[in-house]
Design an enzyme around this catalytic site. Structure first.
Site, PDB file in Angstrom:
ATOM      1  N   ALA A  66     -11.716 -15.526 -19.748  1.00  0.00           N
ATOM      2  CA  ALA A  66     -10.279 -15.580 -19.998  1.00  0.00           C
ATOM      3  C   ALA A  66      -9.603 -16.139 -18.751  1.00  0.00           C
ATOM      4  O   ALA A  66     -10.187 -16.117 -17.662  1.00  0.00           O
ATOM      5  CB  ALA A  66      -9.766 -14.186 -20.310  1.00  0.00           C
ATOM      6  N   GLY A 105     -14.932 -13.807 -21.467  1.00  0.00           N
ATOM      7  CA  GLY A 105     -14.472 -14.390 -22.723  1.00  0.00           C
ATOM      8  C   GLY A 105     -15.265 -15.631 -23.104  1.00  0.00           C
ATOM      9  O   GLY A 105     -15.404 -15.952 -24.291  1.00  0.00           O
ATOM     10  N   GLU A 108     -18.210 -14.414 -24.759  1.00  0.00           N
ATOM     11  CA  GLU A 108     -17.765 -13.821 -26.030  1.00  0.00           C
ATOM     12  C   GLU A 108     -17.476 -14.906 -27.067  1.00  0.00           C
ATOM     13  O   GLU A 108     -17.712 -14.710 -28.256  1.00  0.00           O
ATOM     14  CB  GLU A 108     -16.525 -12.953 -25.780  1.00  0.00           C
ATOM     15  CG  GLU A 108     -16.871 -11.713 -24.952  1.00  0.00           C
ATOM     16  CD  GLU A 108     -15.654 -10.883 -24.608  1.00  0.00           C
ATOM     17  OE1 GLU A 108     -14.800 -11.387 -23.855  1.00  0.00           O
ATOM     18  OE2 GLU A 108     -15.547  -9.756 -25.090  1.00  0.00           O
ATOM     19  N   GLU A 128     -16.455  -8.651 -16.578  1.00  0.00           N
ATOM     20  CA  GLU A 128     -15.129  -8.020 -16.627  1.00  0.00           C
ATOM     21  C   GLU A 128     -15.043  -6.752 -15.791  1.00  0.00           C
ATOM     22  O   GLU A 128     -13.999  -6.454 -15.203  1.00  0.00           O
ATOM     23  CB  GLU A 128     -14.746  -7.697 -18.077  1.00  0.00           C
ATOM     24  CG  GLU A 128     -14.321  -8.899 -18.897  1.00  0.00           C
ATOM     25  CD  GLU A 128     -15.487  -9.652 -19.529  1.00  0.00           C
ATOM     26  OE1 GLU A 128     -16.645  -9.435 -19.125  1.00  0.00           O
ATOM     27  OE2 GLU A 128     -15.222 -10.464 -20.435  1.00  0.00           O
TER      28      GLU A 128
HETATM   29  N1  3HC Z   1      -9.320 -17.465 -14.679  1.00  0.00           N
HETATM   30  C1  3HC Z   1      -8.497 -18.177 -13.878  1.00  0.00           C
HETATM   31  N2  3HC Z   1      -8.922 -18.858 -12.790  1.00  0.00           N
HETATM   32  C2  3HC Z   1     -10.244 -18.813 -12.530  1.00  0.00           C
HETATM   33  C3  3HC Z   1     -11.148 -18.099 -13.324  1.00  0.00           C
HETATM   34  C4  3HC Z   1     -10.645 -17.399 -14.453  1.00  0.00           C
HETATM   35  N3  3HC Z   1     -11.435 -16.726 -15.265  1.00  0.00           N
HETATM   36  N4  3HC Z   1     -12.383 -18.251 -12.806  1.00  0.00           N
HETATM   37  C5  3HC Z   1     -12.255 -19.034 -11.730  1.00  0.00           C
HETATM   38  N5  3HC Z   1     -10.962 -19.376 -11.561  1.00  0.00           N
HETATM   39  C6  3HC Z   1     -10.414 -20.260 -10.518  1.00  0.00           C
HETATM   40  C7  3HC Z   1     -10.529 -19.655  -9.138  1.00  0.00           C
HETATM   41  O1  3HC Z   1      -9.421 -18.833  -8.852  1.00  0.00           O
HETATM   42  C8  3HC Z   1     -10.592 -20.884  -8.255  1.00  0.00           C
HETATM   43  O2  3HC Z   1      -9.281 -21.342  -8.114  1.00  0.00           O
HETATM   44  P1  3HC Z   1      -8.820 -22.047  -6.746  1.00  0.00           P
HETATM   45  O3  3HC Z   1      -9.706 -23.234  -6.585  1.00  0.00           O
HETATM   46  O4  3HC Z   1      -7.391 -22.345  -6.989  1.00  0.00           O
HETATM   47  O5  3HC Z   1      -9.044 -21.004  -5.683  1.00  0.00           O
HETATM   48  C9  3HC Z   1     -11.344 -21.896  -9.116  1.00  0.00           C
HETATM   49  O6  3HC Z   1     -11.239 -21.409 -10.464  1.00  0.00           O
HETATM   50  C10 3HC Z   1     -12.807 -22.044  -8.775  1.00  0.00           C
HETATM   51  O7  3HC Z   1     -13.390 -20.750  -8.740  1.00  0.00           O
HETATM   52  P2  3HC Z   1     -14.436 -20.330  -7.615  1.00  0.00           P
HETATM   53  O8  3HC Z   1     -13.913 -20.711  -6.273  1.00  0.00           O
HETATM   54  O9  3HC Z   1     -14.776 -18.916  -7.860  1.00  0.00           O
HETATM   55  O10 3HC Z   1     -15.636 -21.307  -7.974  1.00  0.00           O
HETATM   56  P3  3HC Z   1     -17.192 -21.049  -7.969  1.00  0.00           P
HETATM   57  O11 3HC Z   1     -17.797 -22.323  -8.392  1.00  0.00           O
HETATM   58  O12 3HC Z   1     -17.614 -20.422  -6.683  1.00  0.00           O
HETATM   59  O13 3HC Z   1     -17.468 -19.941  -9.095  1.00  0.00           O
HETATM   60  C11 3HC Z   1     -17.301 -18.906 -11.247  1.00  0.00           C
HETATM   61  C12 3HC Z   1     -17.257 -20.219 -10.431  1.00  0.00           C
HETATM   62  C13 3HC Z   1     -18.715 -18.311 -11.190  1.00  0.00           C
HETATM   63  C14 3HC Z   1     -16.922 -19.242 -12.649  1.00  0.00           C
HETATM   64  C15 3HC Z   1     -16.324 -17.891 -10.622  1.00  0.00           C
HETATM   65  O14 3HC Z   1     -15.063 -18.507 -10.490  1.00  0.00           O
HETATM   66  C16 3HC Z   1     -16.101 -16.634 -11.430  1.00  0.00           C
HETATM   67  O15 3HC Z   1     -16.894 -15.731 -11.350  1.00  0.00           O
HETATM   68  N6  3HC Z   1     -14.997 -16.578 -12.192  1.00  0.00           N
HETATM   69  C17 3HC Z   1     -14.552 -15.396 -12.881  1.00  0.00           C
HETATM   70  C18 3HC Z   1     -15.376 -15.127 -14.108  1.00  0.00           C
HETATM   71  C19 3HC Z   1     -14.836 -13.909 -14.796  1.00  0.00           C
HETATM   72  O16 3HC Z   1     -14.585 -12.886 -14.218  1.00  0.00           O
HETATM   73  N7  3HC Z   1     -14.675 -14.023 -16.102  1.00  0.00           N
HETATM   74  C20 3HC Z   1     -14.184 -12.942 -16.892  1.00  0.00           C
HETATM   75  C21 3HC Z   1     -12.711 -13.057 -16.997  1.00  0.00           C
HETATM   76  S1  3HC Z   1     -11.994 -11.664 -17.816  1.00  0.00           S
HETATM   77  C22 3HC Z   1     -12.262 -11.957 -19.450  1.00  0.00           C
HETATM   78  O17 3HC Z   1     -12.898 -12.904 -19.789  1.00  0.00           O
HETATM   79  C23 3HC Z   1     -11.639 -10.986 -20.396  1.00  0.00           C
HETATM   80  C24 3HC Z   1     -12.177 -11.156 -21.771  1.00  0.00           C
HETATM   81  O18 3HC Z   1     -13.197 -10.221 -21.985  1.00  0.00           O
HETATM   82  C25 3HC Z   1     -11.128 -10.965 -22.810  1.00  0.00           C
END
Ligand code: 3HC
Ligand code: NAI
Length: 693
Positions: A66, A105, A108, A128
């Site tokens: 998400a 997400g 998912e 998450e």
């Molecule tokens: N939402 C918004 N922005 C995100 C994001 C997300 N899910 N994931 C990454 N970004 C952004 C980061 O803030 C960063 O922004 P910036 O360049 O402005 O600082 C940019 O994307 C690149 O991210 P990273 O620096 O972390 O890049 P990496 O290549 O090192 O890592 C990644 C990539 C493994 C995808 C890592 O970003 C990550 O782990 N992201 C989060 C994944 C996550 O937690 N997903 C679950 C979200 S909650 C959800 O899905 C709820 C659902 O169940 C309903």
């Protein structure tokens, strides 16, 4: 190719539709991405010639989850559920083509597809929990239907990323396709699905794996018990476990409702707000406003470390782990031998625990050279000094380094408190000098405070940030001041803890309150562990503090079997009646009337002055942003991540309340509590630390 919207394209490859998402950097499920999936699926399904649909992403990754930056804002466009329903109820099979990461997400969404293919380097996960959440789009109900309750429990509570090969082994991925050829592989797979007339496999309809765990509550009880320590204080792991229980015990739709209910509970709570804040804080630290992202960096291929003591050894290990050769310099052969032996022993212990092979140990040790001469550091690109904490010695070492080490190299000091500018003044190249303040044990602790001197160059800062990342640290760039950010704020807490024990709280009361707050241990248990005699000298000791009295009695901490606590043979701590009497007598001698101190006061006295000191640090420009201070405390001092760091905690309580308490304490106890001007200003303007830009 037809554009569905600004981030989605639909193309036809014969009778296979390919829906491509392109929303950099990580294809997060923002409103346009959800809309694109929803509309694209509708359009592809509506075309009677389409017999299968491939969902694929451009850029570095499949959907990474998400869009976290949208959380807490009013929903726009198609919901994630609409997008998922459009996939799951499609007329023809939908195949997710995964590269990079399918996270949260994103996974998912893939779980609503009828099939999943991935390149071997891809990874899947439901992270998450790390954001204080649970997978809120059916992940907790679909995942166990493929991998079973036990594996699902592990995945949702750890948030781990699982490699594609392991995913294929447990059925989460149906087929691995050749690296770099995802589109072709996914199309070939789709062709097979069409030709073999494979069914529309909907994960929600699979039941055998969840039925296997039905009526076995012991699975969940055992899991909770085994992880109790790890989950202490966190709300999200328990909510995740409850969801998997629901998947096992309830019909799919009811399980989904339970997931939604628990998800909303977490989403609106303080813990997730804190953990989402930390997610962005961890990414903000790398950005330094006046050091542009394209600043030239210095290639670092060889490193020198001076001092093979507690810190020097751990520091050297960081570089060896990253494959960078290190020469470590000591004064005497004996100290050098001891230092090298400790490094080897640490690696061997890791190998015994199965986290390193003996071959790896030898490889690392082969990259390490011991020396008794600073001259051997002449060709180093980076030298980190970790000798005794003494300005005279440090200046002497830096004066010598200036004469010996090649121009352009970075000269770093691991000092905890000393003035980096004064150390730099011993050289003719202060622009090359910077503080690299590691935390003990340096090979384990994630924090690296980078201390920018008056003259430190942008190249040295940019390279230090880059190297910190390379050795797996999280860096925070701070300015020169006594104790920098972390220890400067710690001093506030230590001072109050020492005062409180004279006013009537016992060390174990303070430790209990701070442990329950979420710290791994309280300050007195910590002192006992580290040794009360650090910096204590018998000949200079005059029974002027509780610590001096305890050291004089040979109660010098765990190592002597007694300190603030009494210890049994297994090093279990017990409150000490002896110490209690010492404290009460000492207070009486000082004319302090002891009183009952509430747990609330312990928090206010120990933590609010830290928040105030953080505000002073910001006011003086010694930290770039409040969130950098929080990163220091979470990664260097065990501040519980679910409270977001001291500055975020201040925002959570309300800065007006913090300010009012500081003023009240100032009235009672004086200048130690004088509020910072910034705090006053922010309260007057109704701002939070998060609002400072
Ligand atoms: N939402 C918004 N922005 C995100 C994001 C997300 N899910 N994931 C990454 N970004 C952004 C980061 O803030 C960063 O922004 P910036 O360049 O402005 O600082 C940019 O994307 C690149 O991210 P990273 O620096 O972390 O890049 P990496 O290549 O090192 O890592 C990644 C990539 C493994 C995808 C890592 O970003 C990550 O782990 N992201 C989060 C994944 C996550 O937690 N997903 C679950 C979200 S909650 C959800 O899905 C709820 C659902 O169940 C309903
Ligand atoms: P230590 O006493 O364990 O090690 C220092 C080592 O430096 C000794 O082995 C000594 O022989 C060697 N040494 C002294 N002068 C030298 C010289 N001129 N040339 C070569 N070697 C020399 O001390 P520790 O704890 O490793 O601390 C080192 C530095 O790290 C200090 O500045 C300290 O403030 C800082 N630091 C310490 C932390 C800790 O928890 N111990 C945490 C963060 C920083």
């Amino acid at each position: 190719m037809a554009a569905i919207n600004e981030v989605t394209d639909l193309a036809l490859e014969g009778d296979i539709a390919v829906l491509t998402l392109n929303s950099p950097p990580v294809n997060a499920l923002s409103a346009p991405v959800r809309d694109g999936i929803f509309k694209g699926m509708g359009e592809a399904s509506a075309n009677p010639s389409v017999r299968a649909i491939v969902l694929i992403c451009q850029g570095q990754t499949f959907i990474a989850g998400a869009d976290i930056s949208e959380f807490g804002k009013p929903p726009k466009g198609a919901s994630l559920f609409d997008a998922q329903a459009a996939i799951e109820n499609a007329r023809v099979p939908v195949i997710a083509a995964i590269h990079g990461t399918a996270l949260g997400g994103g996974l998912e969404v893939a779980l609503t597809c009828h099939y999943r293919v991935a390149v071997p380097s891809a990874r899947c996960g439901l992270p998450e929990v790390k954001l204080g959440l649970l997978p809120g789009a059916g992940g907790t109900q679909r995942l166990p239907r493929i991998v079973g309750a036990e594996r699902a429990l592990e995945m949702v509570t750890s948030g781990e990323h699982v490699g594609a090969k392991a995913c294929a082994a447990m059925g989460l991925v149906d087929e691995l396709v050749e690296e770099g050829k995802l589109r072709e592989g996914a199309l070939a797979f789709a062709r097979k699905v069409i030709d073999e007339k494979r069914p529309l496999k909907r994960v929600r309809d699979l039941n055998d794996k969840v039925e296997a765990a039905r009526g076995k509550p012991e699975i969940f009880a055992a899991f909770r018990k085994a992880n109790a320590r790890k989950f202490r204080g966190f709300e999200a792991p328990e909510a995740n476990i409850k969801c998997i229980e629901a998947a096992v015990n309830l019909p799919f739709e009811e399980g989904l409702k339970e997931e939604r209910r628990l998800f909303m509970g977490l989403m609106t709570g303080n813990q997730s707000a804190a953990q989402r804040y930390v997610f962005f804080a961890e990414r903000a630290v790398w950005k330094v406003p006046d050091v542009p992202a394209d600043t030239k960096t210095i290639p670092v291929q060889k490193v020198g470390v001076i001092g093979a003591g507690t810190m020097g050894g751990g520091i050297a290990m960081n570089f060896l782990n990253a494959g960078i050769p290190v020469t470590i310099v000591e004064q005497k052969q004996e100290a050098l031998d001891r230092g090298l032996a400790v490094i080897r022993k640490n690696y061997e212990t890791t190998a015994k625990r199965g986290r390193l092979t003996m071959e790896d140990v030898e490889k690392r040790m082969a990259m390490l050279t011991g020396s008794l001469s600073l001259e051997d550091l002449a060709d180093r690109d980076l030298v980190v000094e970790a000798v005794f904490e003494d300005m005279g010695i440090k200046k002497d070492v830096f004066g010598k380094l200036d004469r010996i080490v090649k121009q352009g190299a970075i000269l770093a000091t691991n000092t905890s408190y000393l003035n980096v500018d004064e150390i730099a003044s011993a050289t003719k190249r202060p622009e090359s000098v910077i503080g690299w303040h590691f935390f003990s044990p340096a090979n384990v602790m994630r924090l690296l405070e980078l201390v920018r001197g008056d003259k430190t160059s942008n190249e040295v800062i940019a390279t230090s940030l880059q190297m910190a990342r390379k050795i797996g640290k999280i860096a925070a760039l701070v300015g020169v001041c006594p104790g920098f950010v972390g220890n400067r704020m710690l001093a506030q807490r230590q001072r109050e803890a020492q005062k409180l024990i004279l006013e009537g709280a016992m060390p174990w009361d303070i430790d209990r309150v701070l442990y329950d707050f979420g710290f791994p241990m309280g300050p007195f248990a910590m002192s006992d562990l580290a040794g009360l005699d650090i910096g204590w000298f018998r000949e200079k000791s005059t029974s002027s503090t509780i610590r001096e009295i305890l050291c004089e009695m040979d109660r010098r901490g765990q190592k002597t079997g007694a300190g603030f606590y009494d210890y049994d043979a297994e090093r279990n701590a017990r409150p000490s009646p002896v110490v209690e009497k010492i404290i009460r007598d000492f207070a009486a001698k000082k004319g302090i009337n002891q009183r009952t101190i509430s747990d609330q006061e312990i928090i206010e006295r120990c933590i609010y002055p830290m928040i105030n000191e953080g505000a002073k640090i910001l006011e003086e420009g010694k930290a770039i942003r409040a969130s950098d201070i929080d990163i220091v405390w979470i990664n260097g001092y065990g501040w519980p991540v679910y409270r977001g760091g001291p500055m975020f905690f201040g925002d959570t309580i309300g800065l007006d309340k913090v300010l009012a308490k500081m003023k009240e304490f100032e009235g009672q106890m004086g200048a130690e509590f004088t509020p910072s001007k910034l705090l006053e200003k922010m309260v007057a303007e109704g701002k939070r630390f998060q609002d400072l830009k």
